[in-house]
Motif scaffolding. Structure first.
Motif, short mmCIF file in Angstrom:
data_model
loop_
_atom_site.label_atom_id
_atom_site.label_comp_id
_atom_site.label_asym_id
_atom_site.label_seq_id
_atom_site.Cartn_x
_atom_site.Cartn_y
_atom_site.Cartn_z
N GLN A 32 0.83 -1.21 0.00
CA GLN A 32 0.00 0.00 0.00
C GLN A 32 0.86 1.26 0.00
O GLN A 32 1.79 1.40 0.80
CB GLN A 32 -0.91 -0.01 1.23
N GLY A 33 0.58 2.16 -0.93
CA GLY A 33 1.30 3.44 -0.99
C GLY A 33 2.58 3.40 -1.79
O GLY A 33 3.23 4.44 -1.97
N LEU A 85 -4.37 0.37 -8.93
CA LEU A 85 -3.31 1.29 -9.32
C LEU A 85 -3.90 2.65 -9.67
O LEU A 85 -4.96 2.73 -10.29
CB LEU A 85 -2.60 0.77 -10.58
N LYS A 86 -3.19 3.69 -9.28
CA LYS A 86 -3.55 5.00 -9.77
C LYS A 86 -2.33 5.62 -10.43
O LYS A 86 -1.19 5.45 -9.96
CB LYS A 86 -4.12 5.89 -8.67
N GLU A 87 -2.55 6.28 -11.53
CA GLU A 87 -1.48 6.97 -12.24
C GLU A 87 -1.25 8.30 -11.52
O GLU A 87 -2.19 9.01 -11.19
CB GLU A 87 -1.90 7.21 -13.68
N ILE A 88 0.02 8.65 -11.25
CA ILE A 88 0.29 9.89 -10.52
C ILE A 88 1.04 10.92 -11.36
O ILE A 88 1.36 12.00 -10.89
CB ILE A 88 1.04 9.63 -9.19
N HIS A 89 1.33 10.56 -12.61
CA HIS A 89 1.93 11.52 -13.54
C HIS A 89 1.51 11.09 -14.93
O HIS A 89 1.48 9.91 -15.25
CB HIS A 89 3.46 11.50 -13.43
N LYS A 90 1.18 12.07 -15.77
CA LYS A 90 0.72 11.70 -17.11
C LYS A 90 1.83 10.99 -17.88
O LYS A 90 3.03 11.24 -17.66
CB LYS A 90 0.24 12.93 -17.88
N PRO A 121 -10.14 -5.46 -15.48
CA PRO A 121 -9.81 -4.09 -15.92
C PRO A 121 -9.88 -3.05 -14.80
O PRO A 121 -9.26 -2.00 -14.89
CB PRO A 121 -10.86 -3.80 -16.99
N THR A 122 -10.63 -3.35 -13.73
CA THR A 122 -10.76 -2.38 -12.63
C THR A 122 -9.51 -2.33 -11.75
O THR A 122 -9.47 -1.58 -10.78
CB THR A 122 -11.98 -2.72 -11.75
N ILE A 123 -8.49 -3.12 -12.11
CA ILE A 123 -7.24 -3.09 -11.34
C ILE A 123 -6.57 -1.73 -11.46
O ILE A 123 -5.78 -1.33 -10.60
CB ILE A 123 -6.31 -4.23 -11.80
N VAL A 124 -6.88 -0.99 -12.53
CA VAL A 124 -6.43 0.41 -12.66
C VAL A 124 -7.62 1.28 -12.31
O VAL A 124 -8.67 1.21 -12.97
CB VAL A 124 -5.94 0.72 -14.08
N LYS A 142 -2.90 1.79 -4.37
CA LYS A 142 -3.89 2.32 -3.42
C LYS A 142 -4.22 1.27 -2.35
O LYS A 142 -3.92 0.08 -2.51
CB LYS A 142 -5.15 2.73 -4.18
N PRO A 143 -4.84 1.69 -1.23
CA PRO A 143 -5.16 0.74 -0.16
C PRO A 143 -6.01 -0.45 -0.61
O PRO A 143 -5.90 -1.54 -0.06
CB PRO A 143 -5.94 1.62 0.85
#
Length: 573
Positions: free
Chosen positions: A212-213, A239-244, A430-433, A234-235
């Motif tokens: 996590q994190g 995955l979250k994208e943090i830069h384009k 697909p929801t993994i992102v 994420k918790p």
């Protein structure tokens, strides 16, 4: 776009359509992590026969212009035809994917050159390639499990994250034209696929990306491009994208070009062209041999590389020039003994020469990585995951380790297959992102009521009985903002006539005011028919932007009539 088919999926199949090499992988729903790839791509014959997990992105057309072969088979057959002087009218296309990179004015009429420099429209080549991979895959799947229908398969097509919206649509349209049901097709961003697969690997990799994190950068270094994304876990495990996404044309083909430039200098352009036209097997041997040496080149273990010279090339060189090979070597601007002959059929090339071939693309890559890692929002990122065929190069790995201080570099095993395997996992889930960064400010062109406190006097126009300001940029989402994958923005309005025309614009400017400003680009338009039997003021049109998925989707719906229409890209009209 493939969400409706998700529940019926028994198999996920992914295609990695690369600049230099392509392949596929698949797995069944009941064992999604048991991912299978084709093991039977063969090049050449006899003792020199090669086995590969991918095959070249090469298409051979017959003398009538129809599809004949793909991959190693395409190159080998063309070479065999040329040996017998029977290749006239046949056409071989290689490495044509780069026509989609950074092509803001891309259209379906864009052309590429064949092996002999003659042009052809590129779109049919993409269609033929995807169709071939699809049919090859179907054969592999149906021989394993009896009773499998094509409707049981969800297809995933990998694309660079740095691609423009129009290039993504180009690939989707090519896949649909190749016979893939659009409701069973998803596009997947290559660095994300790599990230998804890395969490399945051993603890040395998993420990860096799965907690996590955790924040890390993925560098997908292929034949054509470097494609770079930065992710955070994420918790909830997504995955979250943090830069384009960012990157550039710094792939392995640019090293190949430098290598072939040396061959031209040593043997002459006429001799090399003659070899290409009349001794193609020998020409392909040059490129295939170097592909292996390029990926394994390591300055710690390699003092020089040895490459073979075919007798045909030596003969051609002597035909076109009175100078000996040794004399031409001496005339090159390299230090003494940097290139030497070993007998009549081999060249010994010093490491310093090889390093010069790698220098420019890797210099540009490293400079870009340093700039990225210095940005405040990702300063805490200290892990870089390197994948892709060119990422397998020990030299590339060594330079990143040596020149980017304080960063841990992770190179997964079989780096060239990581994207492909991750794409299969992505298809199963697909929801993994969960969120991505928007690369542009998107909006529509509208008329607004003139306000003397907000709008310049010269912009007002008398329309429908009042002063209005046309070409106002109505923003739906701003550049560099984070959006969920299911994010939708809807705005309502009443139509003014029998047809509603919605013009969609984008810009890298965070706060555009008018669509006529520098940098604003017309992306596409939507035309929707309204009812002539219902008063326009009683009809409501909903304009919806669907952000956050791998593809941008924009639609307009008349909620009274139920009619809806989707954006047509301006460049594809």
């Amino acid at each position: 776009m493939a969400s409706n088919a998700q529940g019926k999926t028994l198999i996920v199949a992914a295609f990695d359509f690369g600049t230099t090499y392509s392949g596929y992988a698949f797995s069944f729903r009941d064992d999604p992590n048991k991912i299978q790839t084709n093991q039977n791509w063969y090049a050449g014959g006899g003792a020199s026969r090669l086995v590969s997990l991918k095959t070249p992105t090469s298409v051979l057309l017959n003398s009538e212009g129809g599809f004949d072969k793909f991959g190693f088979e395409a190159e080998d057959k063309y070479a065999t035809l040329a040996e017998d002087d029977e290749h006239h009218g046949w056409r071989l296309f290689r490495r044509f994917k780069m026509v989609l990179h950074s092509n803001k004015h891309l259209t379906k009429d864009v052309t590429v050159d064949d092996f002999c420099g003659e042009q052809m429209t590129a779109f049919p080549l993409f269609v033929m390639s995807i169709k071939y991979l699809r049919e090859h895959l179907l054969t592999a799947v149906t021989t394993q499990k009896i009773g499998i229908e094509e409707t049981d398969i969800l297809y995933v097509l990998t694309i660079p994250a740095i691609w423009e919206d129009n290039a993504k649509r180009f690939m989707r349209d090519a896949a649909i034209a190749a016979g893939i049901d659009p409701n069973r097709l998803k596009l997947a961003l290559e660095p994300e696929c790599a990230s998804i697969w890395c969490e399945t690997l051993g603890m040395d990799v998993k420990g860096a990306v799965a907690f996590q994190g955790s924040q890390y950068m993925v560098v997908d270094l292929g034949g054509g491009t470097a494609d770079i994304s930065v992710h955070e876990r994420k918790p909830d495990g997504t995955l979250k994208e943090i830069h384009k996404a960012s990157g550039g044309p710094w792939g392995g083909i640019y090293v190949d070009e430098n290598y072939m430039k040396m061959w031209k200098e040593l043997f002459g352009e006429k001799a090399l062209n003659d070899l290409r036209e009349n001794e193609m097997n020998d020409y392909f041997d040059i490129t295939r041999e170097f592909e292996h040496k390029k990926r394994s080149f390591d300055t710690d273990k390699t003092k020089q590389i040895v490459v073979r010279i075919s007798a045909s090339l030596r003969d051609l060189s002597e035909k076109y020039s009175s100078e000996s090979l040794e004399e031409r070597i001496a005339s090159l601007k390299v230090r003494e003994h940097a290139i030497t002959t070993r007998g009549k059929d081999k060249l010994k090339i010093d490491t310093t020469i090889v390093l010069s071939w790698f220098k420019r693309p890797i210099d540009l890559l490293i400079q870009h990585l340093k700039t990225l890692l210095a940005e405040p929002k990702i300063k805490s990122v200290r892990t870089v995951i390197l994948v892709g065929g060119f990422g397998e190069s020990p030299y590339v790995q060594e330079r990143i380790r040596n020149e980017i201080a304080g960063v841990r570099l992770i190179v997964p095993a079989d780096a060239g297959l990581v994207v492909l395997k991750g794409a299969v996992r992505f298809g199963h889930n697909p929801t993994i992102v969960s969120s991505r960064i928007i690369k542009y400010t998107y909006g529509t062109s509208v008329n607004v009521t003139f306000n003397e406190k907000k709008h310049p006097e010269e912009r007002k126009v008398w329309i429908n009985g009042e002063w209005q300001v046309p070409n106002y940029f109505k923003v739906y989402a701003r550049v560099n903002t984070q959006v969920r994958v299911d994010k939708q923005m809807t705005r309502k309005s009443c139509p003014y006539g029998g047809k509603s025309l919605l013009s969609v614009y984008r810009t890298t400017n965070e706060n555009p005011e008018y669509t006529t400003e520098d940098g604003c680009e017309l992306l596409g338009e939507i035309e929707l028919e309204n009812s002539m039997d219902i008063p326009f003021e009683k009809q409501i049109c909903e304009d919806t932007f669907m952000f956050g998925d791998t593809e941008l989707l924009v639609k307009t719906k008349n909620t009274v009539t139920g009619k809806e229409a989707f954006m047509t890209f301006e460049c594809f009209k």
